[in-house]
Motif scaffolding. Structure first.
Motif, short mmCIF file in Angstrom:
data_model
loop_
_atom_site.label_atom_id
_atom_site.label_comp_id
_atom_site.label_asym_id
_atom_site.label_seq_id
_atom_site.Cartn_x
_atom_site.Cartn_y
_atom_site.Cartn_z
N THR A 196 0.82 -1.21 0.00
CA THR A 196 0.00 0.00 0.00
C THR A 196 0.85 1.26 0.00
OG1 THR A 196 -0.10 -0.03 2.42
CG2 THR A 196 -1.86 -1.15 1.24
N THR A 197 2.13 1.13 0.31
CA THR A 197 3.01 2.30 0.37
C THR A 197 3.75 2.54 -0.93
OG1 THR A 197 4.85 0.96 1.18
CG2 THR A 197 3.40 1.93 2.82
N GLY A 198 3.53 1.70 -1.94
CA GLY A 198 4.24 1.85 -3.20
C GLY A 198 5.38 0.87 -3.33
N PHE A 199 5.85 0.30 -2.21
CA PHE A 199 6.89 -0.72 -2.24
C PHE A 199 6.27 -2.09 -1.99
CE2 PHE A 199 9.54 3.01 -1.19
CZ PHE A 199 10.50 2.87 -2.18
N SER A 200 6.79 -3.09 -2.66
CA SER A 200 6.24 -4.44 -2.50
C SER A 200 6.59 -5.01 -1.13
CB SER A 200 6.75 -5.35 -3.62
OG SER A 200 8.16 -5.32 -3.70
N LYS A 201 5.79 -5.99 -0.71
CA LYS A 201 5.97 -6.61 0.60
C LYS A 201 6.50 -8.03 0.43
CE LYS A 201 1.62 -6.05 0.98
NZ LYS A 201 0.18 -5.98 1.35
N SER A 466 -11.99 -3.78 -19.04
CA SER A 466 -12.61 -2.66 -18.34
C SER A 466 -12.19 -2.67 -16.89
CB SER A 466 -14.14 -2.72 -18.44
OG SER A 466 -14.65 -3.79 -17.68
N SER A 467 -12.30 -1.52 -16.26
CA SER A 467 -12.02 -1.41 -14.83
C SER A 467 -12.94 -0.33 -14.26
CB SER A 467 -10.56 -1.04 -14.59
OG SER A 467 -10.28 -1.02 -13.21
N THR A 468 -13.68 -0.70 -13.22
CA THR A 468 -14.68 0.20 -12.64
C THR A 468 -14.28 0.61 -11.23
OG1 THR A 468 -16.45 -0.81 -13.96
CG2 THR A 468 -17.11 0.38 -11.97
N ILE A 469 -14.44 1.89 -10.93
CA ILE A 469 -14.08 2.42 -9.61
C ILE A 469 -15.21 3.32 -9.10
CG2 ILE A 469 -11.62 2.36 -10.14
CD1 ILE A 469 -11.77 5.46 -10.37
N GLY A 470 -15.13 3.67 -7.83
CA GLY A 470 -16.04 4.65 -7.25
C GLY A 470 -15.37 6.01 -7.18
N VAL A 471 -16.04 7.03 -7.66
CA VAL A 471 -15.52 8.40 -7.61
C VAL A 471 -16.30 9.16 -6.54
CG1 VAL A 471 -15.17 10.53 -8.90
CG2 VAL A 471 -14.97 8.32 -10.06
N LEU A 521 -5.10 0.01 -19.94
CA LEU A 521 -5.31 0.25 -18.51
C LEU A 521 -4.00 0.03 -17.76
CD1 LEU A 521 -8.71 -1.64 -18.12
CD2 LEU A 521 -8.37 0.83 -18.25
N PRO A 522 -3.77 0.78 -16.69
CA PRO A 522 -2.52 0.59 -15.93
C PRO A 522 -2.48 -0.78 -15.28
CG PRO A 522 -4.03 2.02 -14.74
CD PRO A 522 -4.64 1.81 -16.09
N LYS A 523 -1.34 -1.46 -15.41
CA LYS A 523 -1.22 -2.81 -14.86
C LYS A 523 0.07 -2.94 -14.05
CE LYS A 523 -3.84 -5.25 -18.43
NZ LYS A 523 -3.81 -6.35 -19.45
N SER A 524 0.04 -3.85 -13.08
CA SER A 524 1.22 -4.16 -12.29
C SER A 524 2.14 -5.04 -13.12
CB SER A 524 0.85 -4.89 -11.01
OG SER A 524 0.39 -6.21 -11.31
N LYS A 525 3.33 -5.30 -12.61
CA LYS A 525 4.26 -6.18 -13.32
C LYS A 525 3.77 -7.61 -13.37
CE LYS A 525 8.30 -3.29 -12.34
NZ LYS A 525 7.62 -2.20 -11.63
N ALA A 526 2.82 -7.94 -12.49
CA ALA A 526 2.22 -9.28 -12.52
C ALA A 526 1.02 -9.35 -13.45
CB ALA A 526 1.79 -9.70 -11.11
N GLY A 527 0.66 -8.20 -14.09
CA GLY A 527 -0.42 -8.20 -15.07
C GLY A 527 -1.79 -7.83 -14.52
N LYS A 528 -1.87 -7.46 -13.24
CA LYS A 528 -3.17 -7.08 -12.66
C LYS A 528 -3.43 -5.60 -12.89
CE LYS A 528 -3.73 -10.63 -9.12
NZ LYS A 528 -4.09 -10.90 -7.71
N ILE A 529 -4.71 -5.27 -13.15
CA ILE A 529 -5.08 -3.88 -13.35
C ILE A 529 -4.93 -3.11 -12.03
CG2 ILE A 529 -6.99 -2.33 -13.91
CD1 ILE A 529 -8.02 -4.49 -15.82
N LEU A 530 -4.26 -1.96 -12.11
CA LEU A 530 -3.99 -1.16 -10.91
C LEU A 530 -5.11 -0.13 -10.73
CD1 LEU A 530 -0.16 -0.61 -11.35
CD2 LEU A 530 -1.29 -2.14 -9.73
N LYS A 531 -6.15 -0.52 -10.01
CA LYS A 531 -7.27 0.40 -9.80
C LYS A 531 -6.86 1.59 -8.95
CE LYS A 531 -11.17 -2.67 -10.54
NZ LYS A 531 -12.57 -2.90 -10.21
N ARG A 532 -5.88 1.39 -8.09
CA ARG A 532 -5.48 2.51 -7.24
C ARG A 532 -4.93 3.67 -8.08
NH1 ARG A 532 -1.33 -1.25 -6.05
NH2 ARG A 532 0.75 -0.59 -6.70
N GLU A 533 -4.29 3.37 -9.23
CA GLU A 533 -3.80 4.44 -10.10
C GLU A 533 -4.96 5.21 -10.71
OE1 GLU A 533 -0.83 3.57 -12.95
OE2 GLU A 533 0.54 2.65 -11.51
N LEU A 534 -6.03 4.49 -11.06
CA LEU A 534 -7.21 5.17 -11.59
C LEU A 534 -7.86 6.04 -10.52
CD1 LEU A 534 -8.72 2.18 -13.63
CD2 LEU A 534 -7.41 4.12 -14.51
N ARG A 535 -7.91 5.51 -9.29
CA ARG A 535 -8.48 6.30 -8.19
C ARG A 535 -7.63 7.55 -7.93
NH1 ARG A 535 -8.67 1.11 -5.58
NH2 ARG A 535 -10.74 0.19 -5.76
#
Length: 550
Positions: A196-201, A466-471, A521-535
């Motif tokens: 959650t801080t931008g660095f992997s765990k 597609s990727s859906t978020i709450g605004v 859509l923005p994706k992580s290095k593992a290929g998952k959509i990064l919804k936090r970047e959209l938020r």
């Protein structure tokens, strides 16, 4: 434990002794027997020991898929050291962070990404680097042909006292690693996952936890692929827990694993046909790309028996298309890095599989579904946050006490991992994914599952992703916004058409108020959509608008 073995090294030695001549690995047309993989990993383990690597030491694996990756990982396990697998796409920032966070003193890398390793000597504890090339274990004639045709990528580096060639480790007369007792709780690896801080765990995973996952996972497909007969295509990276749990389950069972150095649709389809692949595993995105491939009908996929789909929710439309096209259903799986993969799997022996399930809770994991805010258990079949516990579970993140407090909790006398996922579990122990807790959109007092909106959008023939978020909205709490990628060959589809599509399939309060089209859509290095970047994008827009109004 699901298995009687106390270490991964012991388990692989046992398998290799039972099936010495059987093909363990296929890579670029070359076949490697169990005896050869056992021999190679013994030699590398001995060479590591001679260099000064000891039990418990961290070793980074910074490499694309190749036999050397598997050999090195097995060697680390035989030595009792701790593997730190990372994607070969990482740049200097991520690599240096993981080296320092894990305390690694040894790096195994490709010659093509040695340049990043070379830049971090002074800022890390790294003492030695083992370098390999993509063609190191290929026959000489293939190396020559590959070089002439410019098909083998290479990188530059200079040998010195701290840098070793991988092939030299196979020839060194290193010290024999000493006999060592294992309890099963010794660490096998750190797998790094998003933070959650931008660095992997770093997630510390034990031998026992991995072995439970390996042997337990293999049981799921026994209904269609008898033990000892599988030939698997590895459709996920080995640095990811999904790729590991399925790939090494195959190797621990004495079966054949087929790998490619990088994902190529024609390469995947050709290998399925050529090697009569029975099991393949991958993400919904990979399966969708195969279905959309314009040369799909040139290949025969008739050998497929067990298609595992994991890493994300599976749209019903995608599953139905795959079944209609190939006559083989998807067997869904649900898990997380912190749970060492499988929490729910779909056993092939089941004849009455509920629609929409992500799998049945596995025997080696305990689960609890609770209210996300109060942690009070919810009634059966009601949605709530999923907690997971197991006898050999991860107890926290490496060097991350604050993140550990957020994700691990003591309840009912034992430790649980908070997945953050909203699920429901029915009376038959089938798990149904609802959404990430952070992806529940609170609109006009309703709780809207973002994944439900995305599933409907992705059923439209024009939508690739597609990727859906709450605004945030002061009037209704949150408004629903969907980001959509349209297929390249589709023209004329607009937001009005997609909203009409949603209105016909969703409750009125679930229909997105905004649709924004994107090329990607923005994706992580593992290929998952990064919804936090959209938020974060939406938050910045609000801040800019607020500043202008002032």
């Amino acid at each position: 434990m699901v298995t009687q073995f106390k270490s991964i090294g012991e388990a692989f030695r046992s398998t290799a002794s039972k099936f010495p001549k059987k093909t363990a690995l296929v890579y670029l047309g070359e076949k490697y027997s169990y005896a050869k993989m056992d021999e190679f990993s013994n030699q590398v383990a001995n060479s590591f020991y001679a260099m000064g690597v000891r039990k418990g030491d961290r070793v980074i694996i910074y490499s694309a898929h190749c036999p050397q990756w598997v050999i090195t990982w097995l060697a680390i396990q035989k030595l009792g050291a701790v593997a730190v697998p990372v994607t070969h796409f990482y740049g200097l920032r991520d690599l240096k962070y993981i080296a320092n966070d894990s305390g690694a003193e040894t790096v195994f890398c490709m010659d093509t990404n040695y340049g990043y390793v070379d830049k971090m000597w002074a800022d890390t504890k790294v003492k030695r680097v083992i370098v390999t090339g993509a063609a190191d274990l290929l026959p000489g004639w293939k190396k020559v042909v590959g070089t002439i045709l410019d098909k083998i990528p290479t990188g530059k580096f200079n040998l010195d006292a701290k840098i070793f060639l991988f092939n030299s480790l196979l020839k060194r007369n290193g010290s024999q690693i000493p006999e060592s007792e294992f309890t099963g709780e010794e660490l096998a690896e750190f797998v790094y996952t998003g933070g959650t801080t931008g660095f992997s765990k770093g997630v510390p995973i034990s031998n026992a936890m991995l072995l439970d996952s390996f042997f337990g996972q293999r049981k799921a497909s026994l209904g269609v692929v008898p033990m000892g007969e599988d030939i698997m295509y590895l459709g996920a990276p080995l640095n990811h827990i999904l790729g590991q749990t399925f790939g090494f389950s195959c190797l621990m069972a004495g079966e054949t694993l087929v790998m490619l150095p990088k994902m190529s649709l024609d390469g995947i389809l050709d290998h399925i046909e050529r090697y009569k692949i029975k099991t393949m595993m991958g993400t919904p995105t990979m399966y969708r790309m195969i279905l959309e491939h314009d040369r799909i009908d040139q290949y025969s996929l008739s050998s497929l028996k067990y298609c595992i789909c994991g890493g994300d929710t599976v749209p019903r439309e995608l599953a139905n298309r795959w079944l209609k096209k190939f006559g083989v259903r998807f067997y869904e799986a649900y898990g997380a890095t912190e749970t060492c993969g499988g929490v729910a799997l779909t056993p092939a022996s089941e004849t009455n599989i509920p629609e929409g399930t992500a799998g049945k809770i596995v025997s080696w994991q305990d689960v609890l579904v609770v209210n996300h805010d109060t942690l009070e258990p919810v009634p059966p079949n009601e949605p709530g946050e999923l907690l997971v516990s197991s006898p050999h579970m991860v107890s926290g993140y490496w060097n991350k006490p604050e993140e550990t407090k957020l994700s691990f909790v003591q309840l009912q006398g034992k430790l649980w991992y908070r997945t953050g996922d909203i699920v429901r579990i029915d009376e038959g122990n089938w798990l149904f994914f609802v959404d990430r807790s952070g992806d529940i959109i609170k609109h006009k007092g309703y709780r809207v599952a973002a994944s439900k909106v995305d599933n409907v959008l992705q059923e439209h023939t024009a939508v690739m992703a597609s990727s859906t978020i709450g605004v945030n909205d002061p009037v209704v709490g949150q408004r629903i916004k969907s980001y959509v990628v349209i297929k390249d060959d589709i023209k004329g589809v607009d937001a009005r058409e997609l909203m009409k599509w949603c209105r016909e399939r969703l409750a009125p309060y679930e229909v997105p108020q905004y649709i924004e089209f994107r090329d990607m859509l923005p994706k992580s290095k593992a290929g998952k959509i990064l919804k936090r970047e959209l938020r974060d994008e939406e938050k910045r827009k609000v801040e800019i608008a607020s500043t202008k109004s002032e």
